[in-house]
Design an enzyme around this catalytic site. Structure first.
Site, PDB file in Angstrom:
ATOM      1  N   ASN A 386       0.856  -1.194   0.000  1.00 57.09           N
ATOM      2  CA  ASN A 386       0.000   0.000   0.000  1.00 57.09           C
ATOM      3  C   ASN A 386       0.886   1.236   0.000  1.00 57.09           C
ATOM      4  OD1 ASN A 386      -2.249  -1.517   0.123  1.00 57.09           O
ATOM      5  ND2 ASN A 386      -2.730  -1.076   2.268  1.00 57.09           N
ATOM      6  N   GLY A 387       0.565   2.176  -0.825  1.00 58.19           N
ATOM      7  CA  GLY A 387       1.309   3.429  -0.821  1.00 58.19           C
ATOM      8  C   GLY A 387       2.626   3.375  -1.569  1.00 58.19           C
ATOM      9  N   LYS A 390       1.621   2.467  -6.953  1.00 60.45           N
ATOM     10  CA  LYS A 390       1.089   1.694  -8.078  1.00 60.45           C
ATOM     11  C   LYS A 390       0.018   2.466  -8.846  1.00 60.45           C
ATOM     12  CE  LYS A 390      -0.461  -1.730  -5.497  1.00 60.45           C
ATOM     13  NZ  LYS A 390      -0.159  -1.524  -4.070  1.00 60.45           N
ATOM     14  N   SER A 391      -0.987   2.916  -8.099  1.00 56.78           N
ATOM     15  CA  SER A 391      -2.098   3.593  -8.770  1.00 56.78           C
ATOM     16  C   SER A 391      -1.644   4.898  -9.414  1.00 56.78           C
ATOM     17  CB  SER A 391      -3.214   3.895  -7.781  1.00 56.78           C
ATOM     18  OG  SER A 391      -3.871   2.706  -7.458  1.00 56.78           O
ATOM     19  N   GLU A 513      -6.719  -2.659  -9.266  1.00 57.91           N
ATOM     20  CA  GLU A 513      -7.086  -3.250  -7.978  1.00 57.91           C
ATOM     21  C   GLU A 513      -8.585  -3.312  -7.729  1.00 57.91           C
ATOM     22  OE1 GLU A 513      -5.147  -2.736  -3.769  1.00 57.91           O
ATOM     23  OE2 GLU A 513      -4.341  -1.301  -5.190  1.00 57.91           O
TER      24      GLU A 513
END
Lengths: 592, 600
Positions: A386-387, A390-391, A513
């Protein structure tokens, strides 16, 4: 970004007026004309009243007969009725116009928002500004401000000038009446604004707390947990305490304001008294008739209350709106992404060269000098904690965000130089925050490609491919209980989101995701499906389910905004880096 | 003070009267004064002044005689000027008393509501309307009654003046003003209905602008799909429909009001017309004539509008009282606000015997003849596809829903027979959407043992110790005031934590709790694999000796379970250890395999 700009008040007023005329056209002119007539009617009524009173005085002395009195009375009544009709017409026209204008302002605003870059929406300050600007339109404050600007000229000025002329024609000294009405009202208002501002400053945090404690007990989100914990007493104590303070503070200020207002009213009364005294002197000196005295006296209340209205309610709300207006135009003037048109050639793949990106309110880079090439038809998986960025990387690669450094070329098109419409043309996606539109099933799919007319077969095809199989829903079924439709299960919504992504013609598709809240069987199905559907497209799959990354031709491991490794699954496992660690951690739960 | 009964329109006065009788009465007295002074008294004073002045000019009076009427005139103007702000103050006193008296009560009722109302859209809407609208509605209601009183008294006062001159004109006004009142009130009611109707239409376009075209969540799709133009067109279409519907009604209302105002003007005309002759014959002084004319035309100006406004407010407050009635009638749960028992009972077993349950608004049952039993000290894992009913089980055992068929036995005794406090003390749940209370970190954790908090302050050391176990040391280090720092953005000096840190706070809260059963409800859905593994491991370590229930569809978690319970179609399809279930080759094996495959 040009959002730090401050406009001058004059500029804002000018701009608002121009916008009003542009949007309202002839209806606006009509509205203002009616307003002018309305304002004039007040003065006309004062004049007619005077004539009536003069004649009745004479009649009592026997110098006029019945019909000579009846005529001015009839005129007065006619004027009064006329005024009623005019004021109804005015309020009707402005109701109609403000509703229409409201819609136009909102359209302009929404289109503007649609042309802004997606990255702004990660900035909480920007979101607050948008929220404020939208409220400003929503509450019709923008429209109010516009009509206020015009009203000051077409109503108040017309009224005061015509009354002044009339009073002047009676006897010049009466002009002072207008001054005597104006000054106390103005002073009073200034003081009052200050006191209320101070109150708001003191009370705002208290109110926030008070409302929150209420939520902590009874909001949908906290209800069951607070009940189970037995937290009611704790929060209720805080709630009553803040409520007590809040009401106590408000009461204190209200008292202060009432006292102040009384003093001011006495000051206004002094102005009133001075006016009456002048009238009285003029009457006694024989400059004006007793009838004129009575008529002007009756009108005085009106003059004073109009004066108070313009200063206390109109001007003060106007001054409150200035800040809002500034904010509104800042957003309307924000830079849009522009650039040349172009056609993407996906044989050139997608190339990122040393791209970086930092979110507006954060310091560290979310993506830091990443270079990457995706070949035509290749499927890439991006994994990481997380963090890890990626996005963000995906948003940069699709041109949703502009890199702060480096370049992204999608099918040869530089996302910084080419118009976003050209870049987005061949791109589709299913996002982490996929939407559940409260629209018909058809529109829920069609919304991904609205540039052409809805194609019923293609919509059905997309739904079929995504295995959307809610049997109770036809294409026209409304998907929202709120609008008398049906609700879907989480899984069906997910499939619908995929259908939406598929309906849009694309050469490059992203799956970000989307499986967080989905059970394992469904998850596996979606991943396999994605593999099928992205066969001859460039595709990116963002996931933290490591196993699913095996579907990809290559896997990119991200960590702290950088690519820490690239390779096929087998290569990465052998390399014993971050990927292998994550893999082990997760696989351990399944080896028994 | 708020009973369960039928509330009527008049309660909009009765409720404030109960908490602040003096000021409510005072408010209406002031309204009364405001009705008399600017009409009848002002007219009399004007007449006095004008007649004296005329007399002076005619040489019938000495010029000093003018000062008394002048001072009277000024005095009346002074009263008119000052009384408004006093009346506002009195009204705000009433409003604040209402707020202080009834808001805590409303909150108290909300906290006691049966949980089903929270999940039901209809009753939730009533709850929100009542708690947000109370003070405003009561204020508007008082205003409305005040305005009606004021208008009636104004008319009567002016009539009083006229009746001494021309009695028949007064009679005419009496006869005609009644229908005028009715028409104005009717128009107000219509206007209210129109607004309610428009509100429904409004939602359809407001939705687009709020949740599709300008918000954050839709930003990705909006930008990439570029549907702003399309959706804006839809917006305009819907707005146009609503606007036209509203326009129709507003034309009607305007016509209504217009006819009231014009009739008023005509009546005024008739009266003044009749007053001319008495002036000529000397029965009526010219000053009195002027006073009456000014008063009548003043009334014409305000009467229609203010009555309409009052009528609208009356309708709203009447509707509100209907809401309040429904709100007070919503069923409540016994002991809902009770603290957990100080000493939890010793837990031995929890048993579901043929339990069926249907959500009140659902068509089909979510649990269907479910039976299983759990024993103290073991780790259980509930798995199943989405919508299988896993979370519903938690709602039942924590007593949120009690309308189930069959039996749920705790230590062999039916769950519904336990007092609320005992049940609360029995379970500690970390929900998937656990609360992020915007209070200090210490209080956030201390809430895990609310029973103690009431009796004595939990020692700071204990909290620090628990926080440390939950791995919050680093987070506390960063906070300026340590564990006493307010979290979130409610207070100015508040600090927000990261998602992971909040999760640790939730775990700490559960650790402090002395409940013998700990439940973990899908806490890992949005976590990366490493964080997920860490939570499972930590939780296992921390909860040794307790009974734990994991709810998850990530089957990795089942590794820690002594027993796995597979929920499917509202019942139990399989239960047993991991190995047993894998051997059986049922749903669990399929699910597990489908996940494991990814890691081979």
């Amino acid at each position: 970004m040009s959002r730090e700009k401050e406009y001058s008040i004059l500029y804002l007023v000018w701009r608002v007026c121009v916008q009003y005329i542009k949007t309202s056209k002839w209806q606006g002119v009509l509205e203002q004309l009616v307003t002018i007539i309305h304002a004039l009617s007040y003065t006309a009524i004062i004049a007619a009243t005077r004539v009536l009173f003069d004649t009745i005085t004479q009649a009592s002395q026997g110098t006029m007969d019945f019909w000579e009195v009846a005529t001015p009375l009839a005129i007065l009544v006619a004027l009064t009725i006329g005024q009623q009709i005019i004021s109804a017409a005015e309020s009707f026209i402005s109701l109609e116009l403000s509703a229409k204008n409201f819609c136009r302002y909102m359209e302009q605003f929404q289109r503007k928002i649609g042309r802004l870059q997606a990255e702004h929406f990660e900035d909480t300050d920007f979101l607050n500004d948008v929220f404020r600007a939208k409220n400003f339109i929503d509450e019709e404050e923008l429209g109010d401000f516009m009509s206020l600007c015009f009203r000051i000229v077409t109503f108040f000025s017309v009224f005061f000038i015509s009354v002044s002329v009339y009073l002047f024609s009676l006897t010049p000294i009466l002009l002072l009446v207008i001054v005597a009405a104006f000054i106390p009202a103005l002073l009073g208002q200034l003081a009052q604004i200050k006191i209320f501002d101070e109150l708001e400053e003191e009370n705002a945090p208290l109110r926030r707390q008070n409302e929150y404690y209420q939520e902590a007990i009874a909001s949908r989100k906290n209800f069951k947990e607070t009940r189970l914990l037995g937290g009611f007493r704790f929060f209720n104590r805080l709630f009553t305490e803040t409520l007590y303070d809040l009401t106590q503070n408000t009461w204190k200020t209200e008292r202060k304001v009432a006292l102040l207002r009384t003093l001011l009213n006495i000051a206004a009364f002094a102005g009133f008294g001075v006016s009456i005294f002048m009238l009285f002197n003029a009457t006694m000196a024989g400059d004006i008739s007793v009838g004129a005295f009575a008529a002007v006296f009756a009108a005085l209340t009106q003059i004073f209350s109009l004066m108070e209205e313009i200063v206390s309610s109109e001007l003060s709300s106007g001054s409150e709106y200035i800040g809002q207006l500034n904010n509104y135009y800042k957003i309307m003037d924000m830079d849009e992404v522009g650039g040349k048109e172009g056609d993407a050639d996906y044989s050139k793949g997608i190339i990122a060269y040393k791209i970086s990106f930092t979110y507006p309110d954060r310091e560290e880079k979310a993506v830091n000098k990443v270079s990457l090439t995706i070949k035509e038809g290749e499927t890439i998986a991006i994994v990481g904690e997380n963090g890890a960025g990626k996005s963000t990387l995906v948003r940069l690669l699709t041109g949703l965000y502009q890199p702060s450094g480096g370049t992204v070329k999608v099918g040869g098109l530089d996302t910084k130089k080419i118009h976003p419409n050209s870049v987005y043309k061949g791109i589709s996606g299913v996002f982490q925050r996929y939407q559940r539109y409260k629209m018909s099933l058809k529109d829920n799919v069609y919304i991904s490609d609205t540039k052409s007319e809805p194609n019923k077969e293609a919509i059905e095809q997309a739904l079929f491919q995504a295995e959307f199989n809610e049997k109770t829903a036809t294409l026209d079924t409304m998907l929202s209980p709120e609008f008398d439709g049906i609700d879907l299960s989480g899984g069906q919504w997910q499939r619908l989101a995929i259908a939406r992504g598929l309906y849009r013609t694309s050469k490059f598709i992203v799956l970000d995701e989307p499986t967080a809240a989905i059970d394992p069987i469904e998850e596996e199905r979606i991943f396999n499906q994605f593999k099928d559907l992205s066969k001859d497209k460039c595709a990116i799959l963002v996931t933290h389910r490591l196993g699913s990354a095996k579907l990809a031709d290559r896997i990119i491991v991200m960590s702290d905004g950088k690519i820490s490794d690239i390779g096929t699954h087998d290569e990465l496992v052998l390399r014993k880096g971050l990927y292998a660690n994550m893999w082990k951690a997760q696989a351990a739960w399944y080896s028994r | 003070m708020l009973d369960i009964r039928k509330y009527k329109g008049i309660d909009v006065l009765r409720l404030p009267f109960k908490v602040s009788p003096f000021f409510v009465v005072l408010y209406f007295i002031l309204e009364f004064v405001q009705a008399i002074v600017p009409t009848a008294l002002l007219a009399l004073a004007t007449a006095f002044f004008v007649d004296t002045a005329i007399a002076i000019f005619a040489g019938e009076a000495v010029s000093n005689a003018i000062y008394l009427p002048l001072w009277l005139l000024l005095l009346i103007v002074l009263i008119i000027n000052v009384i408004g702000s006093i009346s506002t103050l009195v009204e705000s006193k009433v409003r604040l008393s209402v707020e202080r008296a009834y808001m805590p009560e409303i909150l108290n009722v909300r906290a006691h509501l049966d949980y089903k109302h929270i999940e039901n859209a209809d009753s939730w809407e009533i709850v929100e309307r009542v708690s947000q609208g109370l003070t405003e509605r009561i204020k508007n209601g008082i205003d409305a009654y005040g305005a009606i009183l004021r208008n009636i008294i104004s008319i009567l006062a002016v009539l009083g003046l006229i009746v001494t001159q021309v009695w028949w004109a007064a009679a005419v006004v009496m006869v005609i003003s009644v229908p005028l009142f009715v028409v104005a009130l009717y128009a107000g009611k219509k206007n209210y209905d129109a607004e309610v109707e428009a509100y429904k239409l409004e939602r359809s376009f407001v939705y687009l602008s709020d949740e599709v075209l300008t918000n954050r969540d839709a930003a990705d799709e909006r930008t990439l799909f570029g549907f702003s133009d399309y959706a804006t067109k839809q917006y305009s279409k819907k707005h146009e429909i609503a606007r036209k519907a509203l326009l129709k009604v507003s034309i009607k209302i305007h016509l209504f009001l217009q006819s009231t105002s014009i009739s008023m003007a005509i009546i005024a005309f008739a009266i003044t017309f009749a007053l001319i002759n008495p002036v000529i014959t000397g029965e009526l002084s010219p000053g009195m004539f002027m006073g009456i004319v000014a008063a009548i035309f003043g009334l014409v100006e305000t009467l229609g509008w203010s009555l309409q406004e009052a009528a609208k407010n009356l309708s709203t407050s009447k509707e509100f009282m209907k809401d309040l009635t429904k709100f007070m009638e919503l069923s409540r749960a016994d002991g809902a606000a009770d603290l957990p028992d100080k000493e939890p009972i010793v837990f031995e077993s929890l048993e579901f015997c043929n339990v069926s349950f249907k959500y009140p608004t659902a068509k089909s049952p979510i649990l269907n003849g479910l039976s299983f039993s759990l024993n103290a000290g073991k780790h259980y894992s509930f798995v199943g596809v989405n919508g299988a009913g896993k979370t519903t089980i938690i709602k039942l055992i924590t007593g949120l829903y009690k309308e189930y068929d069959g039996e749920i036995l705790i230590n062999g005794k039916e769950l519904r027979t336990y007092p609320a406090g005992t049940l609360k003390a029995l379970f500690s749940v970390i929900y998937q959407d656990f609360a992020r209370y915007q209070i200090s970190l210490a209080d956030n954790i201390a809430l895990g043992d609310a029973a103690q908090e009431a009796a004595q302050e939990i020692e700071e050391e204990k909290i620090l110790e628990i926080a440390s176990v939950a791995d919050l040391d680093d987070a506390i280090e960063e906070l300026e005031d340590g564990i006493n720092t307010p979290l979130g953005k409610i207070e100015d000096e508040g600090v927000d934590l990261s998602g992971g840190q909040w999760q640790k706070v939730a775990i700490a809260r559960s650790l402090l709790s002395r409940a013998p059963i700990k439940i973990l409800d899908e806490p890992t859905a949005s976590l990366d694999p490493i964080a997920e593994s860490r939570i499972y491991q930590e939780f296992e370590g921390l909860m040794k000796g307790k009974t734990t229930i994991f709810i998850s569809h990530r089957l990795g978690s089942t590794k820690l379970a002594d027993e796995i319970i597979v929920i499917n179609n509202g019942g139990i399809s399989e239960r047993g250890s991991h190995d047993t279930l894998m051997e059986a080759g049922g749903i669990y094996a399929e699910m597990f395999d489908s996940q494991r495959r990814w890691y081979e």
